[in-house]
Design a protein around this motif. Sequence first.
Motif, PDB file in Angstrom:
ATOM      1  N   SER A  88      49.486  30.578  42.207  1.00  0.00           N
ATOM      2  CA  SER A  88      48.391  29.699  42.621  1.00  0.00           C
ATOM      3  C   SER A  88      47.340  29.626  41.524  1.00  0.00           C
ATOM      4  CB  SER A  88      47.777  30.231  43.917  1.00  0.00           C
ATOM      5  OG  SER A  88      47.209  31.495  43.687  1.00  0.00           O
ATOM      6  N   PRO A  89      46.440  28.661  41.620  1.00  0.00           N
ATOM      7  CA  PRO A  89      45.343  28.587  40.641  1.00  0.00           C
ATOM      8  C   PRO A  89      44.468  29.835  40.719  1.00  0.00           C
ATOM      9  CG  PRO A  89      45.475  26.581  41.941  1.00  0.00           C
ATOM     10  CD  PRO A  89      46.403  27.584  42.583  1.00  0.00           C
ATOM     11  N   LYS A  90      43.696  30.053  39.667  1.00  0.00           N
ATOM     12  CA  LYS A  90      42.817  31.216  39.601  1.00  0.00           C
ATOM     13  C   LYS A  90      41.852  31.227  40.779  1.00  0.00           C
ATOM     14  CE  LYS A  90      39.446  33.457  36.642  1.00  0.00           C
ATOM     15  NZ  LYS A  90      38.752  33.422  35.356  1.00  0.00           N
ATOM     16  N   LEU A  91      41.703  32.401  41.366  1.00  0.00           N
ATOM     17  CA  LEU A  91      40.738  32.592  42.451  1.00  0.00           C
ATOM     18  C   LEU A  91      39.435  33.135  41.885  1.00  0.00           C
ATOM     19  CD1 LEU A  91      42.928  34.319  45.198  1.00  0.00           C
ATOM     20  CD2 LEU A  91      42.114  31.962  45.167  1.00  0.00           C
ATOM     21  N   THR A  92      38.363  32.851  42.573  1.00  0.00           N
ATOM     22  CA  THR A  92      37.072  33.469  42.302  1.00  0.00           C
ATOM     23  C   THR A  92      36.636  34.137  43.602  1.00  0.00           C
ATOM     24  OG1 THR A  92      35.792  31.548  43.012  1.00  0.00           O
ATOM     25  CG2 THR A  92      36.464  31.615  40.679  1.00  0.00           C
ATOM     26  N   ALA A  93      35.572  34.902  43.540  1.00  0.00           N
ATOM     27  CA  ALA A  93      35.059  35.520  44.769  1.00  0.00           C
ATOM     28  C   ALA A  93      34.738  34.457  45.810  1.00  0.00           C
ATOM     29  CB  ALA A  93      33.828  36.367  44.461  1.00  0.00           C
ATOM     30  N   GLU A  94      34.309  33.294  45.349  1.00  0.00           N
ATOM     31  CA  GLU A  94      33.940  32.216  46.273  1.00  0.00           C
ATOM     32  C   GLU A  94      35.159  31.508  46.865  1.00  0.00           C
ATOM     33  OE1 GLU A  94      32.629  32.436  43.067  1.00  0.00           O
ATOM     34  OE2 GLU A  94      30.861  33.484  43.811  1.00  0.00           O
ATOM     35  N   LYS A 150      35.622  40.757  47.622  1.00  0.00           N
ATOM     36  CA  LYS A 150      36.248  39.461  47.328  1.00  0.00           C
ATOM     37  C   LYS A 150      36.532  39.318  45.832  1.00  0.00           C
ATOM     38  CE  LYS A 150      34.952  35.836  49.756  1.00  0.00           C
ATOM     39  NZ  LYS A 150      34.045  34.858  50.393  1.00  0.00           N
ATOM     40  N   SER A 151      35.671  39.831  44.966  1.00  0.00           N
ATOM     41  CA  SER A 151      35.948  39.816  43.529  1.00  0.00           C
ATOM     42  C   SER A 151      37.137  40.714  43.208  1.00  0.00           C
ATOM     43  CB  SER A 151      34.725  40.276  42.733  1.00  0.00           C
ATOM     44  OG  SER A 151      33.670  39.358  42.873  1.00  0.00           O
ATOM     45  N   PHE A 152      37.224  41.836  43.893  1.00  0.00           N
ATOM     46  CA  PHE A 152      38.343  42.754  43.702  1.00  0.00           C
ATOM     47  C   PHE A 152      39.660  42.069  44.102  1.00  0.00           C
ATOM     48  CE2 PHE A 152      41.211  46.187  44.900  1.00  0.00           C
ATOM     49  CZ  PHE A 152      41.065  47.078  43.850  1.00  0.00           C
ATOM     50  N   VAL A 153      39.679  41.418  45.258  1.00  0.00           N
ATOM     51  CA  VAL A 153      40.885  40.708  45.719  1.00  0.00           C
ATOM     52  C   VAL A 153      41.250  39.599  44.732  1.00  0.00           C
ATOM     53  CG1 VAL A 153      41.823  39.198  47.527  1.00  0.00           C
ATOM     54  CG2 VAL A 153      40.598  41.296  48.156  1.00  0.00           C
ATOM     55  N   ALA A 154      40.266  38.839  44.275  1.00  0.00           N
ATOM     56  CA  ALA A 154      40.542  37.781  43.289  1.00  0.00           C
ATOM     57  C   ALA A 154      41.163  38.387  42.037  1.00  0.00           C
ATOM     58  CB  ALA A 154      39.265  37.015  42.954  1.00  0.00           C
TER      59      ALA A 154
END
Length: 173
Positions: free
Chosen positions: A69-75, A32-36
């Motif tokens: 879009s706004p910044k993504l995080t792993a969460e 998920k961090s990688f995708v973000a």
Amino acid sequence: MQHAEMMESLRSLLESADHVDVKTVTSSVDMKSFVAGLINWRPAWARVLFRIRNIFAKWCGLEYDFQPSPKLTAETVPTTPGDPVDFFELHAYSPERLYVMFASDKHLDAYLAVVPEPGSEGLVNYSVYTIVMYNNRLGPIYFNVIRPFHHLIVQAMVQAAAKGVEEVPCAAC
């Protein structure tokens, strides 16, 4: 959808594709961090290329007014198929096994798939697939014009994502 079904779905996409390329990298970050990191990566030179792409897309009669879009995080990485992921839509997700995004326009359909595999010493080997299917005669013309830039951008995205989401520059954040 079970993981085996998702992998079969990915295999089916690969078999019906008009273009496939794969970029690989080894990283210590979770999926998920990688995708973000992939989605958040937006350096100035890539933003310039996207603006040029928008002019070309407008000339071709394609969608072109994309707002990041706004910044993504792993969460905050979407995990429900159908949810938006920047200009993509989430197609399939299996935790730490598969993340497939989808974008469609009248000229082509494109998938970006992240497939992690365990590496040595706790590292993860990521394969990022670009899968393209042409919908009409404009598809291969458009894609062949942007293809050299596609390779530069996706390779840089993959390298940046491998460093972790906190180290990825994001102009829209």
